[in-house]
Scaffold this motif. Structure first.
Motif, short mmCIF file in Angstrom:
data_model
loop_
_atom_site.label_atom_id
_atom_site.label_comp_id
_atom_site.label_asym_id
_atom_site.label_seq_id
_atom_site.Cartn_x
_atom_site.Cartn_y
_atom_site.Cartn_z
N GLY A 284 52.22 44.76 9.89
CA GLY A 284 53.03 43.56 9.82
C GLY A 284 53.33 42.88 11.14
O GLY A 284 54.10 41.91 11.18
N PHE A 285 52.71 43.34 12.24
CA PHE A 285 52.91 42.66 13.52
C PHE A 285 52.05 41.41 13.58
O PHE A 285 50.93 41.37 13.04
CB PHE A 285 52.56 43.59 14.68
N GLU A 286 52.55 40.41 14.27
CA GLU A 286 51.83 39.14 14.39
C GLU A 286 50.52 39.33 15.14
O GLU A 286 49.53 38.65 14.86
CB GLU A 286 52.72 38.14 15.11
N SER A 287 50.50 40.22 16.12
CA SER A 287 49.31 40.47 16.91
C SER A 287 49.44 41.83 17.59
O SER A 287 50.53 42.43 17.61
CB SER A 287 49.12 39.39 17.98
N ALA A 288 48.33 42.29 18.15
CA ALA A 288 48.37 43.56 18.90
C ALA A 288 49.29 43.45 20.11
O ALA A 288 49.99 44.40 20.46
CB ALA A 288 46.96 43.94 19.33
N PRO B 264 41.17 40.38 31.69
CA PRO B 264 40.52 41.62 31.25
C PRO B 264 39.29 42.01 32.06
O PRO B 264 39.07 43.21 32.33
CB PRO B 264 40.16 41.33 29.79
N GLN B 265 38.47 41.04 32.44
CA GLN B 265 37.25 41.37 33.19
C GLN B 265 37.60 41.86 34.59
O GLN B 265 37.04 42.86 35.08
CB GLN B 265 36.33 40.15 33.25
N LEU C 41 43.96 49.91 25.60
CA LEU C 41 43.85 49.75 24.15
C LEU C 41 43.86 48.27 23.75
O LEU C 41 43.12 47.86 22.85
CB LEU C 41 44.99 50.49 23.45
N LEU C 42 44.68 47.48 24.42
CA LEU C 42 44.72 46.05 24.13
C LEU C 42 43.44 45.35 24.57
O LEU C 42 42.84 44.59 23.81
CB LEU C 42 45.91 45.40 24.82
N VAL C 43 43.02 45.61 25.80
CA VAL C 43 41.83 44.95 26.33
C VAL C 43 40.59 45.30 25.51
O VAL C 43 39.73 44.46 25.25
CB VAL C 43 41.62 45.33 27.81
N ASP C 44 40.51 46.57 25.07
CA ASP C 44 39.37 47.01 24.27
C ASP C 44 39.51 46.68 22.79
O ASP C 44 38.67 47.09 21.98
CB ASP C 44 39.18 48.52 24.44
N LYS C 45 40.59 45.97 22.43
CA LYS C 45 40.81 45.51 21.05
C LYS C 45 40.85 46.66 20.04
O LYS C 45 40.26 46.61 18.96
CB LYS C 45 39.75 44.48 20.65
N ARG C 46 41.58 47.70 20.39
CA ARG C 46 41.70 48.87 19.52
C ARG C 46 42.96 48.84 18.64
O ARG C 46 43.12 49.71 17.79
CB ARG C 46 41.72 50.14 20.36
#
Length: 221
Positions: A195-199, A111-112, A181-186
């Motif tokens: 109901g998803f296990e994770s983003a 991510p960085q 969106l994933l990297v920024d934890k949105r």
């Protein structure tokens, strides 16, 4: 640890003359991963590499050029990963999905570095190595959205058609949006409440089901 200065403590392995720029880039990436972009400076990089504080400036001129070289490494790795995703694909659809997942996974795993690669205010698009690496990584994207093989040689001699350019733009915008969106934890809340296990699992399923390119008409402007 590496050092190019005399040490009063334990003996340290000296640099070969050509090794220091590589060591400085590795140190810069370590600082970036640990402290974020805000923590990256020439002195911080020198401390991480355990060299004189003047060494980064001597080899790279300024921070923007050093970070541009590091961003180029990021694009090179991304390009290699994208080409790897297309190399073993059996058909057009497999190529597209392989590249889509590879792009998003690269962003999540680094991510960085991924963030640095798109920070034009602190890197320089005048850096030749960076420009070459960006072009090379785009070829990996082009392979996924084109029905013909696109090599460095064919790109240089034939270019990319307007339709291919539009497809690349649509695919890149779509994937970059998901990755950001994933990297920024949105997406964590949305994933949890649906109901998803994770983003990441949410995005993985999107990429399994959603077409990542648009069908372009034959008419050109």
């Amino acid at each position: 640890m590496l050092d190019n200065t005399a040490s009063s403590g334990a003996a340290k392995k000296p640099y070969h003359r050509g090794d220091l720029p590589e060591a400085l880039l590795a140190a810069a990436e370590n600082v970036l991963v640990r402290d974020g972009i805000a923590g990256v400076g020439l002195r911080a990089i020198a401390r991480e590499a355990e060299v004189s504080h003047t060494a980064p400036k001597h080899h790279f001129g300024d921070l923007a050029n050093l970070l541009s070289e590091l961003a180029a490494r990021g694009y090179q790795r991304l390009g290699e990963a994208l080409r790897g995703a297309t190399r073993d694909a059996t058909d057009y659809e497999a190529r597209r999905r392989g590249v889509a997942k590879t792009y998003v996974r690269f962003a999540c795993d680094h991510p960085q570095l991924f963030g640095l690669m798109f920070r034009n205010e602190i890197i320089s698009l005048q850096n030749a190595n960076l420009l070459a690496a960006i072009r090379s990584s785009l070829l990996g994207m082009a392979e996924a959205v084109s029905e013909r093989a696109i090599s460095t040689e064919s790109y240089a001699s034939e270019g990319i058609s307007k339709e291919e350019a539009m497809r690349i733009t649509v695919a890149w915008a779509y994937l970059h949006g998901l990755a950001t969106l994933l990297v920024d934890k949105r997406l964590g809340g949305l994933a949890k409440f649906s109901g998803f296990e994770s983003a990441r699992m949410l995005v993985e399923q999107i990429l399994d089901q959603v077409t990542i390119t648009m069908t372009m008409g034959e008419k050109e402007e």
